[in-house]
Design a protein around this motif. Structure first.
Motif, short mmCIF file in Angstrom:
data_model
loop_
_atom_site.label_atom_id
_atom_site.label_comp_id
_atom_site.label_asym_id
_atom_site.label_seq_id
_atom_site.Cartn_x
_atom_site.Cartn_y
_atom_site.Cartn_z
N LEU A 9 0.97 -1.06 0.03
CA LEU A 9 0.00 0.13 0.07
C LEU A 9 0.83 1.35 0.19
O LEU A 9 1.93 1.32 0.94
CB LEU A 9 -1.02 0.03 1.12
CG LEU A 9 -1.84 -1.31 1.35
CD1 LEU A 9 -2.33 -1.28 2.61
CD2 LEU A 9 -2.84 -1.16 0.36
N GLU A 10 0.46 2.21 -0.73
CA GLU A 10 1.26 3.38 -0.90
C GLU A 10 0.37 4.65 -0.94
O GLU A 10 -0.65 4.67 -1.96
CB GLU A 10 2.11 3.58 -2.36
CG GLU A 10 3.07 2.28 -2.46
CD GLU A 10 4.25 2.39 -2.13
OE1 GLU A 10 4.88 3.48 -1.90
OE2 GLU A 10 5.21 1.28 -1.98
N GLY A 11 0.56 5.63 -0.29
CA GLY A 11 -0.16 6.87 -0.21
C GLY A 11 -0.51 7.56 1.07
O GLY A 11 0.25 7.63 2.13
N THR A 12 -1.63 8.33 1.07
CA THR A 12 -1.89 9.02 2.15
C THR A 12 -3.18 8.88 2.78
O THR A 12 -4.21 8.73 1.54
CB THR A 12 -1.82 10.68 1.90
OG1 THR A 12 -0.26 10.64 1.37
CG2 THR A 12 -1.99 11.40 3.05
N ILE A 13 -3.60 8.85 3.75
CA ILE A 13 -5.08 8.40 4.40
C ILE A 13 -5.37 9.77 5.22
O ILE A 13 -4.53 9.56 6.33
CB ILE A 13 -5.25 7.18 4.89
CG1 ILE A 13 -5.02 5.94 3.82
CG2 ILE A 13 -6.48 6.94 5.39
CD1 ILE A 13 -4.98 4.37 4.40
N ARG A 14 -6.63 10.32 5.42
CA ARG A 14 -6.88 11.12 6.30
C ARG A 14 -7.99 10.61 7.29
O ARG A 14 -8.97 9.77 6.92
CB ARG A 14 -7.70 12.35 5.67
CG ARG A 14 -8.03 13.36 6.55
CD ARG A 14 -9.11 14.38 6.09
NE ARG A 14 -9.70 15.06 7.11
CZ ARG A 14 -9.37 16.34 7.33
NH1 ARG A 14 -8.83 17.19 6.33
NH2 ARG A 14 -9.91 16.97 8.31
N ILE A 15 -7.42 10.52 8.48
CA ILE A 15 -8.35 9.76 9.38
C ILE A 15 -9.28 10.67 9.89
O ILE A 15 -9.35 12.18 10.00
CB ILE A 15 -7.19 9.68 10.92
CG1 ILE A 15 -5.92 8.79 10.61
CG2 ILE A 15 -8.05 9.11 11.89
CD1 ILE A 15 -6.35 7.52 9.84
N ALA A 61 -7.16 4.81 12.82
CA ALA A 61 -5.73 5.16 12.68
C ALA A 61 -4.87 3.76 12.84
O ALA A 61 -4.08 3.36 12.02
CB ALA A 61 -4.99 6.26 13.21
N GLY A 62 -5.01 3.14 13.96
CA GLY A 62 -4.35 2.00 14.38
C GLY A 62 -4.71 0.87 13.35
O GLY A 62 -3.82 -0.10 12.94
N ALA A 69 -3.99 12.37 12.39
CA ALA A 69 -4.10 11.12 13.29
C ALA A 69 -3.98 11.50 14.68
O ALA A 69 -2.93 12.37 14.83
CB ALA A 69 -3.05 10.17 12.70
N PRO A 70 -4.52 10.95 15.61
CA PRO A 70 -4.18 11.27 17.00
C PRO A 70 -3.06 10.54 17.60
O PRO A 70 -3.19 9.59 18.46
CB PRO A 70 -5.55 10.83 17.70
CG PRO A 70 -6.02 9.44 17.09
CD PRO A 70 -5.48 9.73 15.73
N LYS A 77 -10.49 4.81 1.11
CA LYS A 77 -9.33 5.26 1.61
C LYS A 77 -8.26 4.14 1.15
O LYS A 77 -7.16 4.41 0.95
CB LYS A 77 -9.71 5.29 3.16
CG LYS A 77 -10.31 6.62 3.54
CD LYS A 77 -10.47 6.48 5.01
CE LYS A 77 -11.18 7.89 5.48
NZ LYS A 77 -11.21 8.22 7.04
N LEU A 78 -8.68 2.91 1.11
CA LEU A 78 -7.75 1.84 0.85
C LEU A 78 -7.44 1.73 -0.58
O LEU A 78 -6.22 1.51 -0.81
CB LEU A 78 -8.08 0.65 1.26
CG LEU A 78 -7.96 0.32 2.71
CD1 LEU A 78 -8.66 -1.08 3.18
CD2 LEU A 78 -6.51 0.35 3.31
N SER A 79 -8.45 2.02 -1.51
CA SER A 79 -8.12 1.99 -2.86
C SER A 79 -7.26 3.12 -3.20
O SER A 79 -6.23 2.86 -4.26
CB SER A 79 -9.54 2.24 -3.73
OG SER A 79 -10.56 1.49 -3.26
#
Ligand code: UD1
Length: 431
Positions: A12-18, A249-250, A268-269, A419-421
């Motif tokens: 997996l590569e990229g950025t995810i906003r929590i 996030a976890g 993320a917290p 988010k995962l795609s």
């Protein structure tokens, strides 16, 4: 019923906003019942559980509006916005009905606020279970100590305090997040001082206390086992930003740890995740935290065995147990999990074993022996965190996995597939 198909084995590569935290937003929404003034929450997540809480509060008489017209989404016939304005100035019904409470245990959090403000509440016992088997005894005992008269009538808790609640010295004989939240909310409007000992220290409780303080409540000690609440006659308006979701996030951390890759979580917290970050590092995941809201996760997917004991915060959270079990499946050794919070929280084990996992259960202990690879399978989600553990395992498996009953996932994960795609995962929702 919707299902999710995953073909894994891709880093997996990229950025995810929590997103905003479900477990913070639910009690915060109940806190709106404590005031007749406008109550605004920002960063509210789009989740099925938020829809359920919205329905519950609306049938009590709470009016909801959204100030962010551009960012609305309709779920379950209810329109949600990231910014919710709740108006509890016209409460006409103090009953929380079985049809709603049975879907979501957090519904019992209306009990404390309704009783404190109106002197009465009628709330269905949660989950259709008897108090003995899925107890809320700590909530009820504390409210009785504060002067409430409580009876059980046809599956409902009938609570009355016609002259209002009064402060009390309360000792919880076990740590309960929900009981701490319910009683803190009730105590804000009680006459006199309430001291809670052995209170839960979870970050979501700190978030709730900060919001209550913004409304004018007088509370000290959040984040510690002793909370002191000096009651005030009324509470006012507030504008509160819901904290970020440490469990979401976890969960993404676990996805990247097992599938491999390089993903950065934003919003993320980080500070609330320390026990989880520590165990992930021990398992060989490389983590960078350039600031308090950003977590960069790098992993080759080859993890070391670890041992975990779930306990109240600040120890390792039970809500991350299933995700770490997925991370243990492909190590070259033996890991253990001891679940001390819930007696029946290993329902994901038989499903993971259908994917080739080697797990032995001995009461509250799970022994996980790493296997060289997993296989794809049709599996069934059984609860919220169990279902994400199946997705984590599937993301590390080059074969097709289909997860059924994903309504469990929709209770707690916002836009999971999107988010995962965005990070390259092959994941699709199917009817
Ligand atoms: C909250 C979280 C949930 C998390 C749990 C433990 C929300 C909406 N849910 O649930 O995701 O897994 O904390 O971190 O925030 N107990 C009693 N008597 C009581 C109350 C609880 O015996 O009156 C027991 C429970 O059966 C359980 C343990 O205490 O074994 C912890 O439960 P509790 O902390 O109350 O969990 P929730 O608040 O329901």
């Amino acid at each position: 019923m919707d299902k999710i198909r995953i073909i894994g084995g891709v880093p997996l590569e990229g950025t995810i906003r929590i997103s905003g935290a479900k477990n913070a937003a639910l009690p915060l929404m109940c806190a709106a019942l404590l005031t007749e003034k406008p109550f605004t929450l920002t960063n509210v997540p789009y989740l099925a559980d938020i829809v359920t809480m919205t329905k519950l509060l609306m049938q009590h008489g709470v009016e909801m509006s959204m100030t962010d017209a551009h960012a609305r989404q309709t779920m379950g016939g209810i329109t949600l916005g990231r910014t919710l304005v709740l108006d509890a100035s016209n409460i006409f019904n103090k009953t929380a009905p079985y049809e709603i409470v049975r879907k979501m245990r957090a519904s019992v959090l209306v009990l404390g606020p309704l009783l404190a403000r109106f002197g009465e509440a009628r709330v269905s016992l949660p989950g259709g279970c008897a108090i003995g088997t899925r107890p809320i005894d700590l909530h009820l005992k504390a409210l009785e100590q504060m002067g409430a008269d409580i009876e059980l009538d046809q599956g409902y808790i009938v609570a009355k305090a016609p002259k209002g609640l009064h402060g009390a010295e309360i000792y919880f004989n076990m740590v309960s997040v929900g009981a701490t939240e319910n009683i803190v909310m009730a105590a804000t409007l009680a006459q006199g001082t309430t001291v809670l000992r052995n209170a839960a220290c979870e970050p979501e409780i700190v978030d709730l206390v900060q919001c209550l303080r913004g409304m004018g409540a007088n509370i000290h000690g959040e984040g510690t086992p002793t909370l002191t609440i000096h009651g005030v006659p009324t509470l006012g308006s507030v504008f509160h930003h819901v904290m970020a979701d440490r469990i979401e996030a976890g969960s993404f951390l676990a996805c990247v740890a097992l599938a491999g890759g390089d993903v950065t979580l934003t919003h993320a917290p980080v500070d609330a995740m320390l026990p989880v970050l520590e165990k992930a590092r021990e398992a060989g995941v490389v983590l960078h935290t350039p600031n308090h809201q950003t977590l960069r996760i790098t992993s080759q997917g080859k993890l070391e065995p670890v041992d975990i004991i779930t306990q109240p915060h600040p120890a390792f959270p039970t809500d991350m147990q299933a995700q770490f079990m997925a991370m243990m499946l492909l190590t070259s050794g033996t890991s253990t999990i001891t679940e001390t919070i819930f007696e029946n929280r290993f329902m994901h084990v038989p499903e993971l074993m259908r994917m080739g996992a080697n797990i032995q259960l001995k009461d509250r202990l799970a022994i996980v022996k790493g296997v060289p690879k997993l296989n794809g399978a049709e599996v069934m989600a059984t609860d919220l965190r169990a279902s994400i553990s199946l997705a984590i395992a599937a993301l590390a498996t080059p074969e097709e996995t289909v997860i059924h009953r994903i309504y469990h996932l929709d209770r707690g994960y916002e836009n999971l597939e999107a988010k995962l795609s965005a990070c390259g995962a092959d994941i699709v929702r199917m009817k």
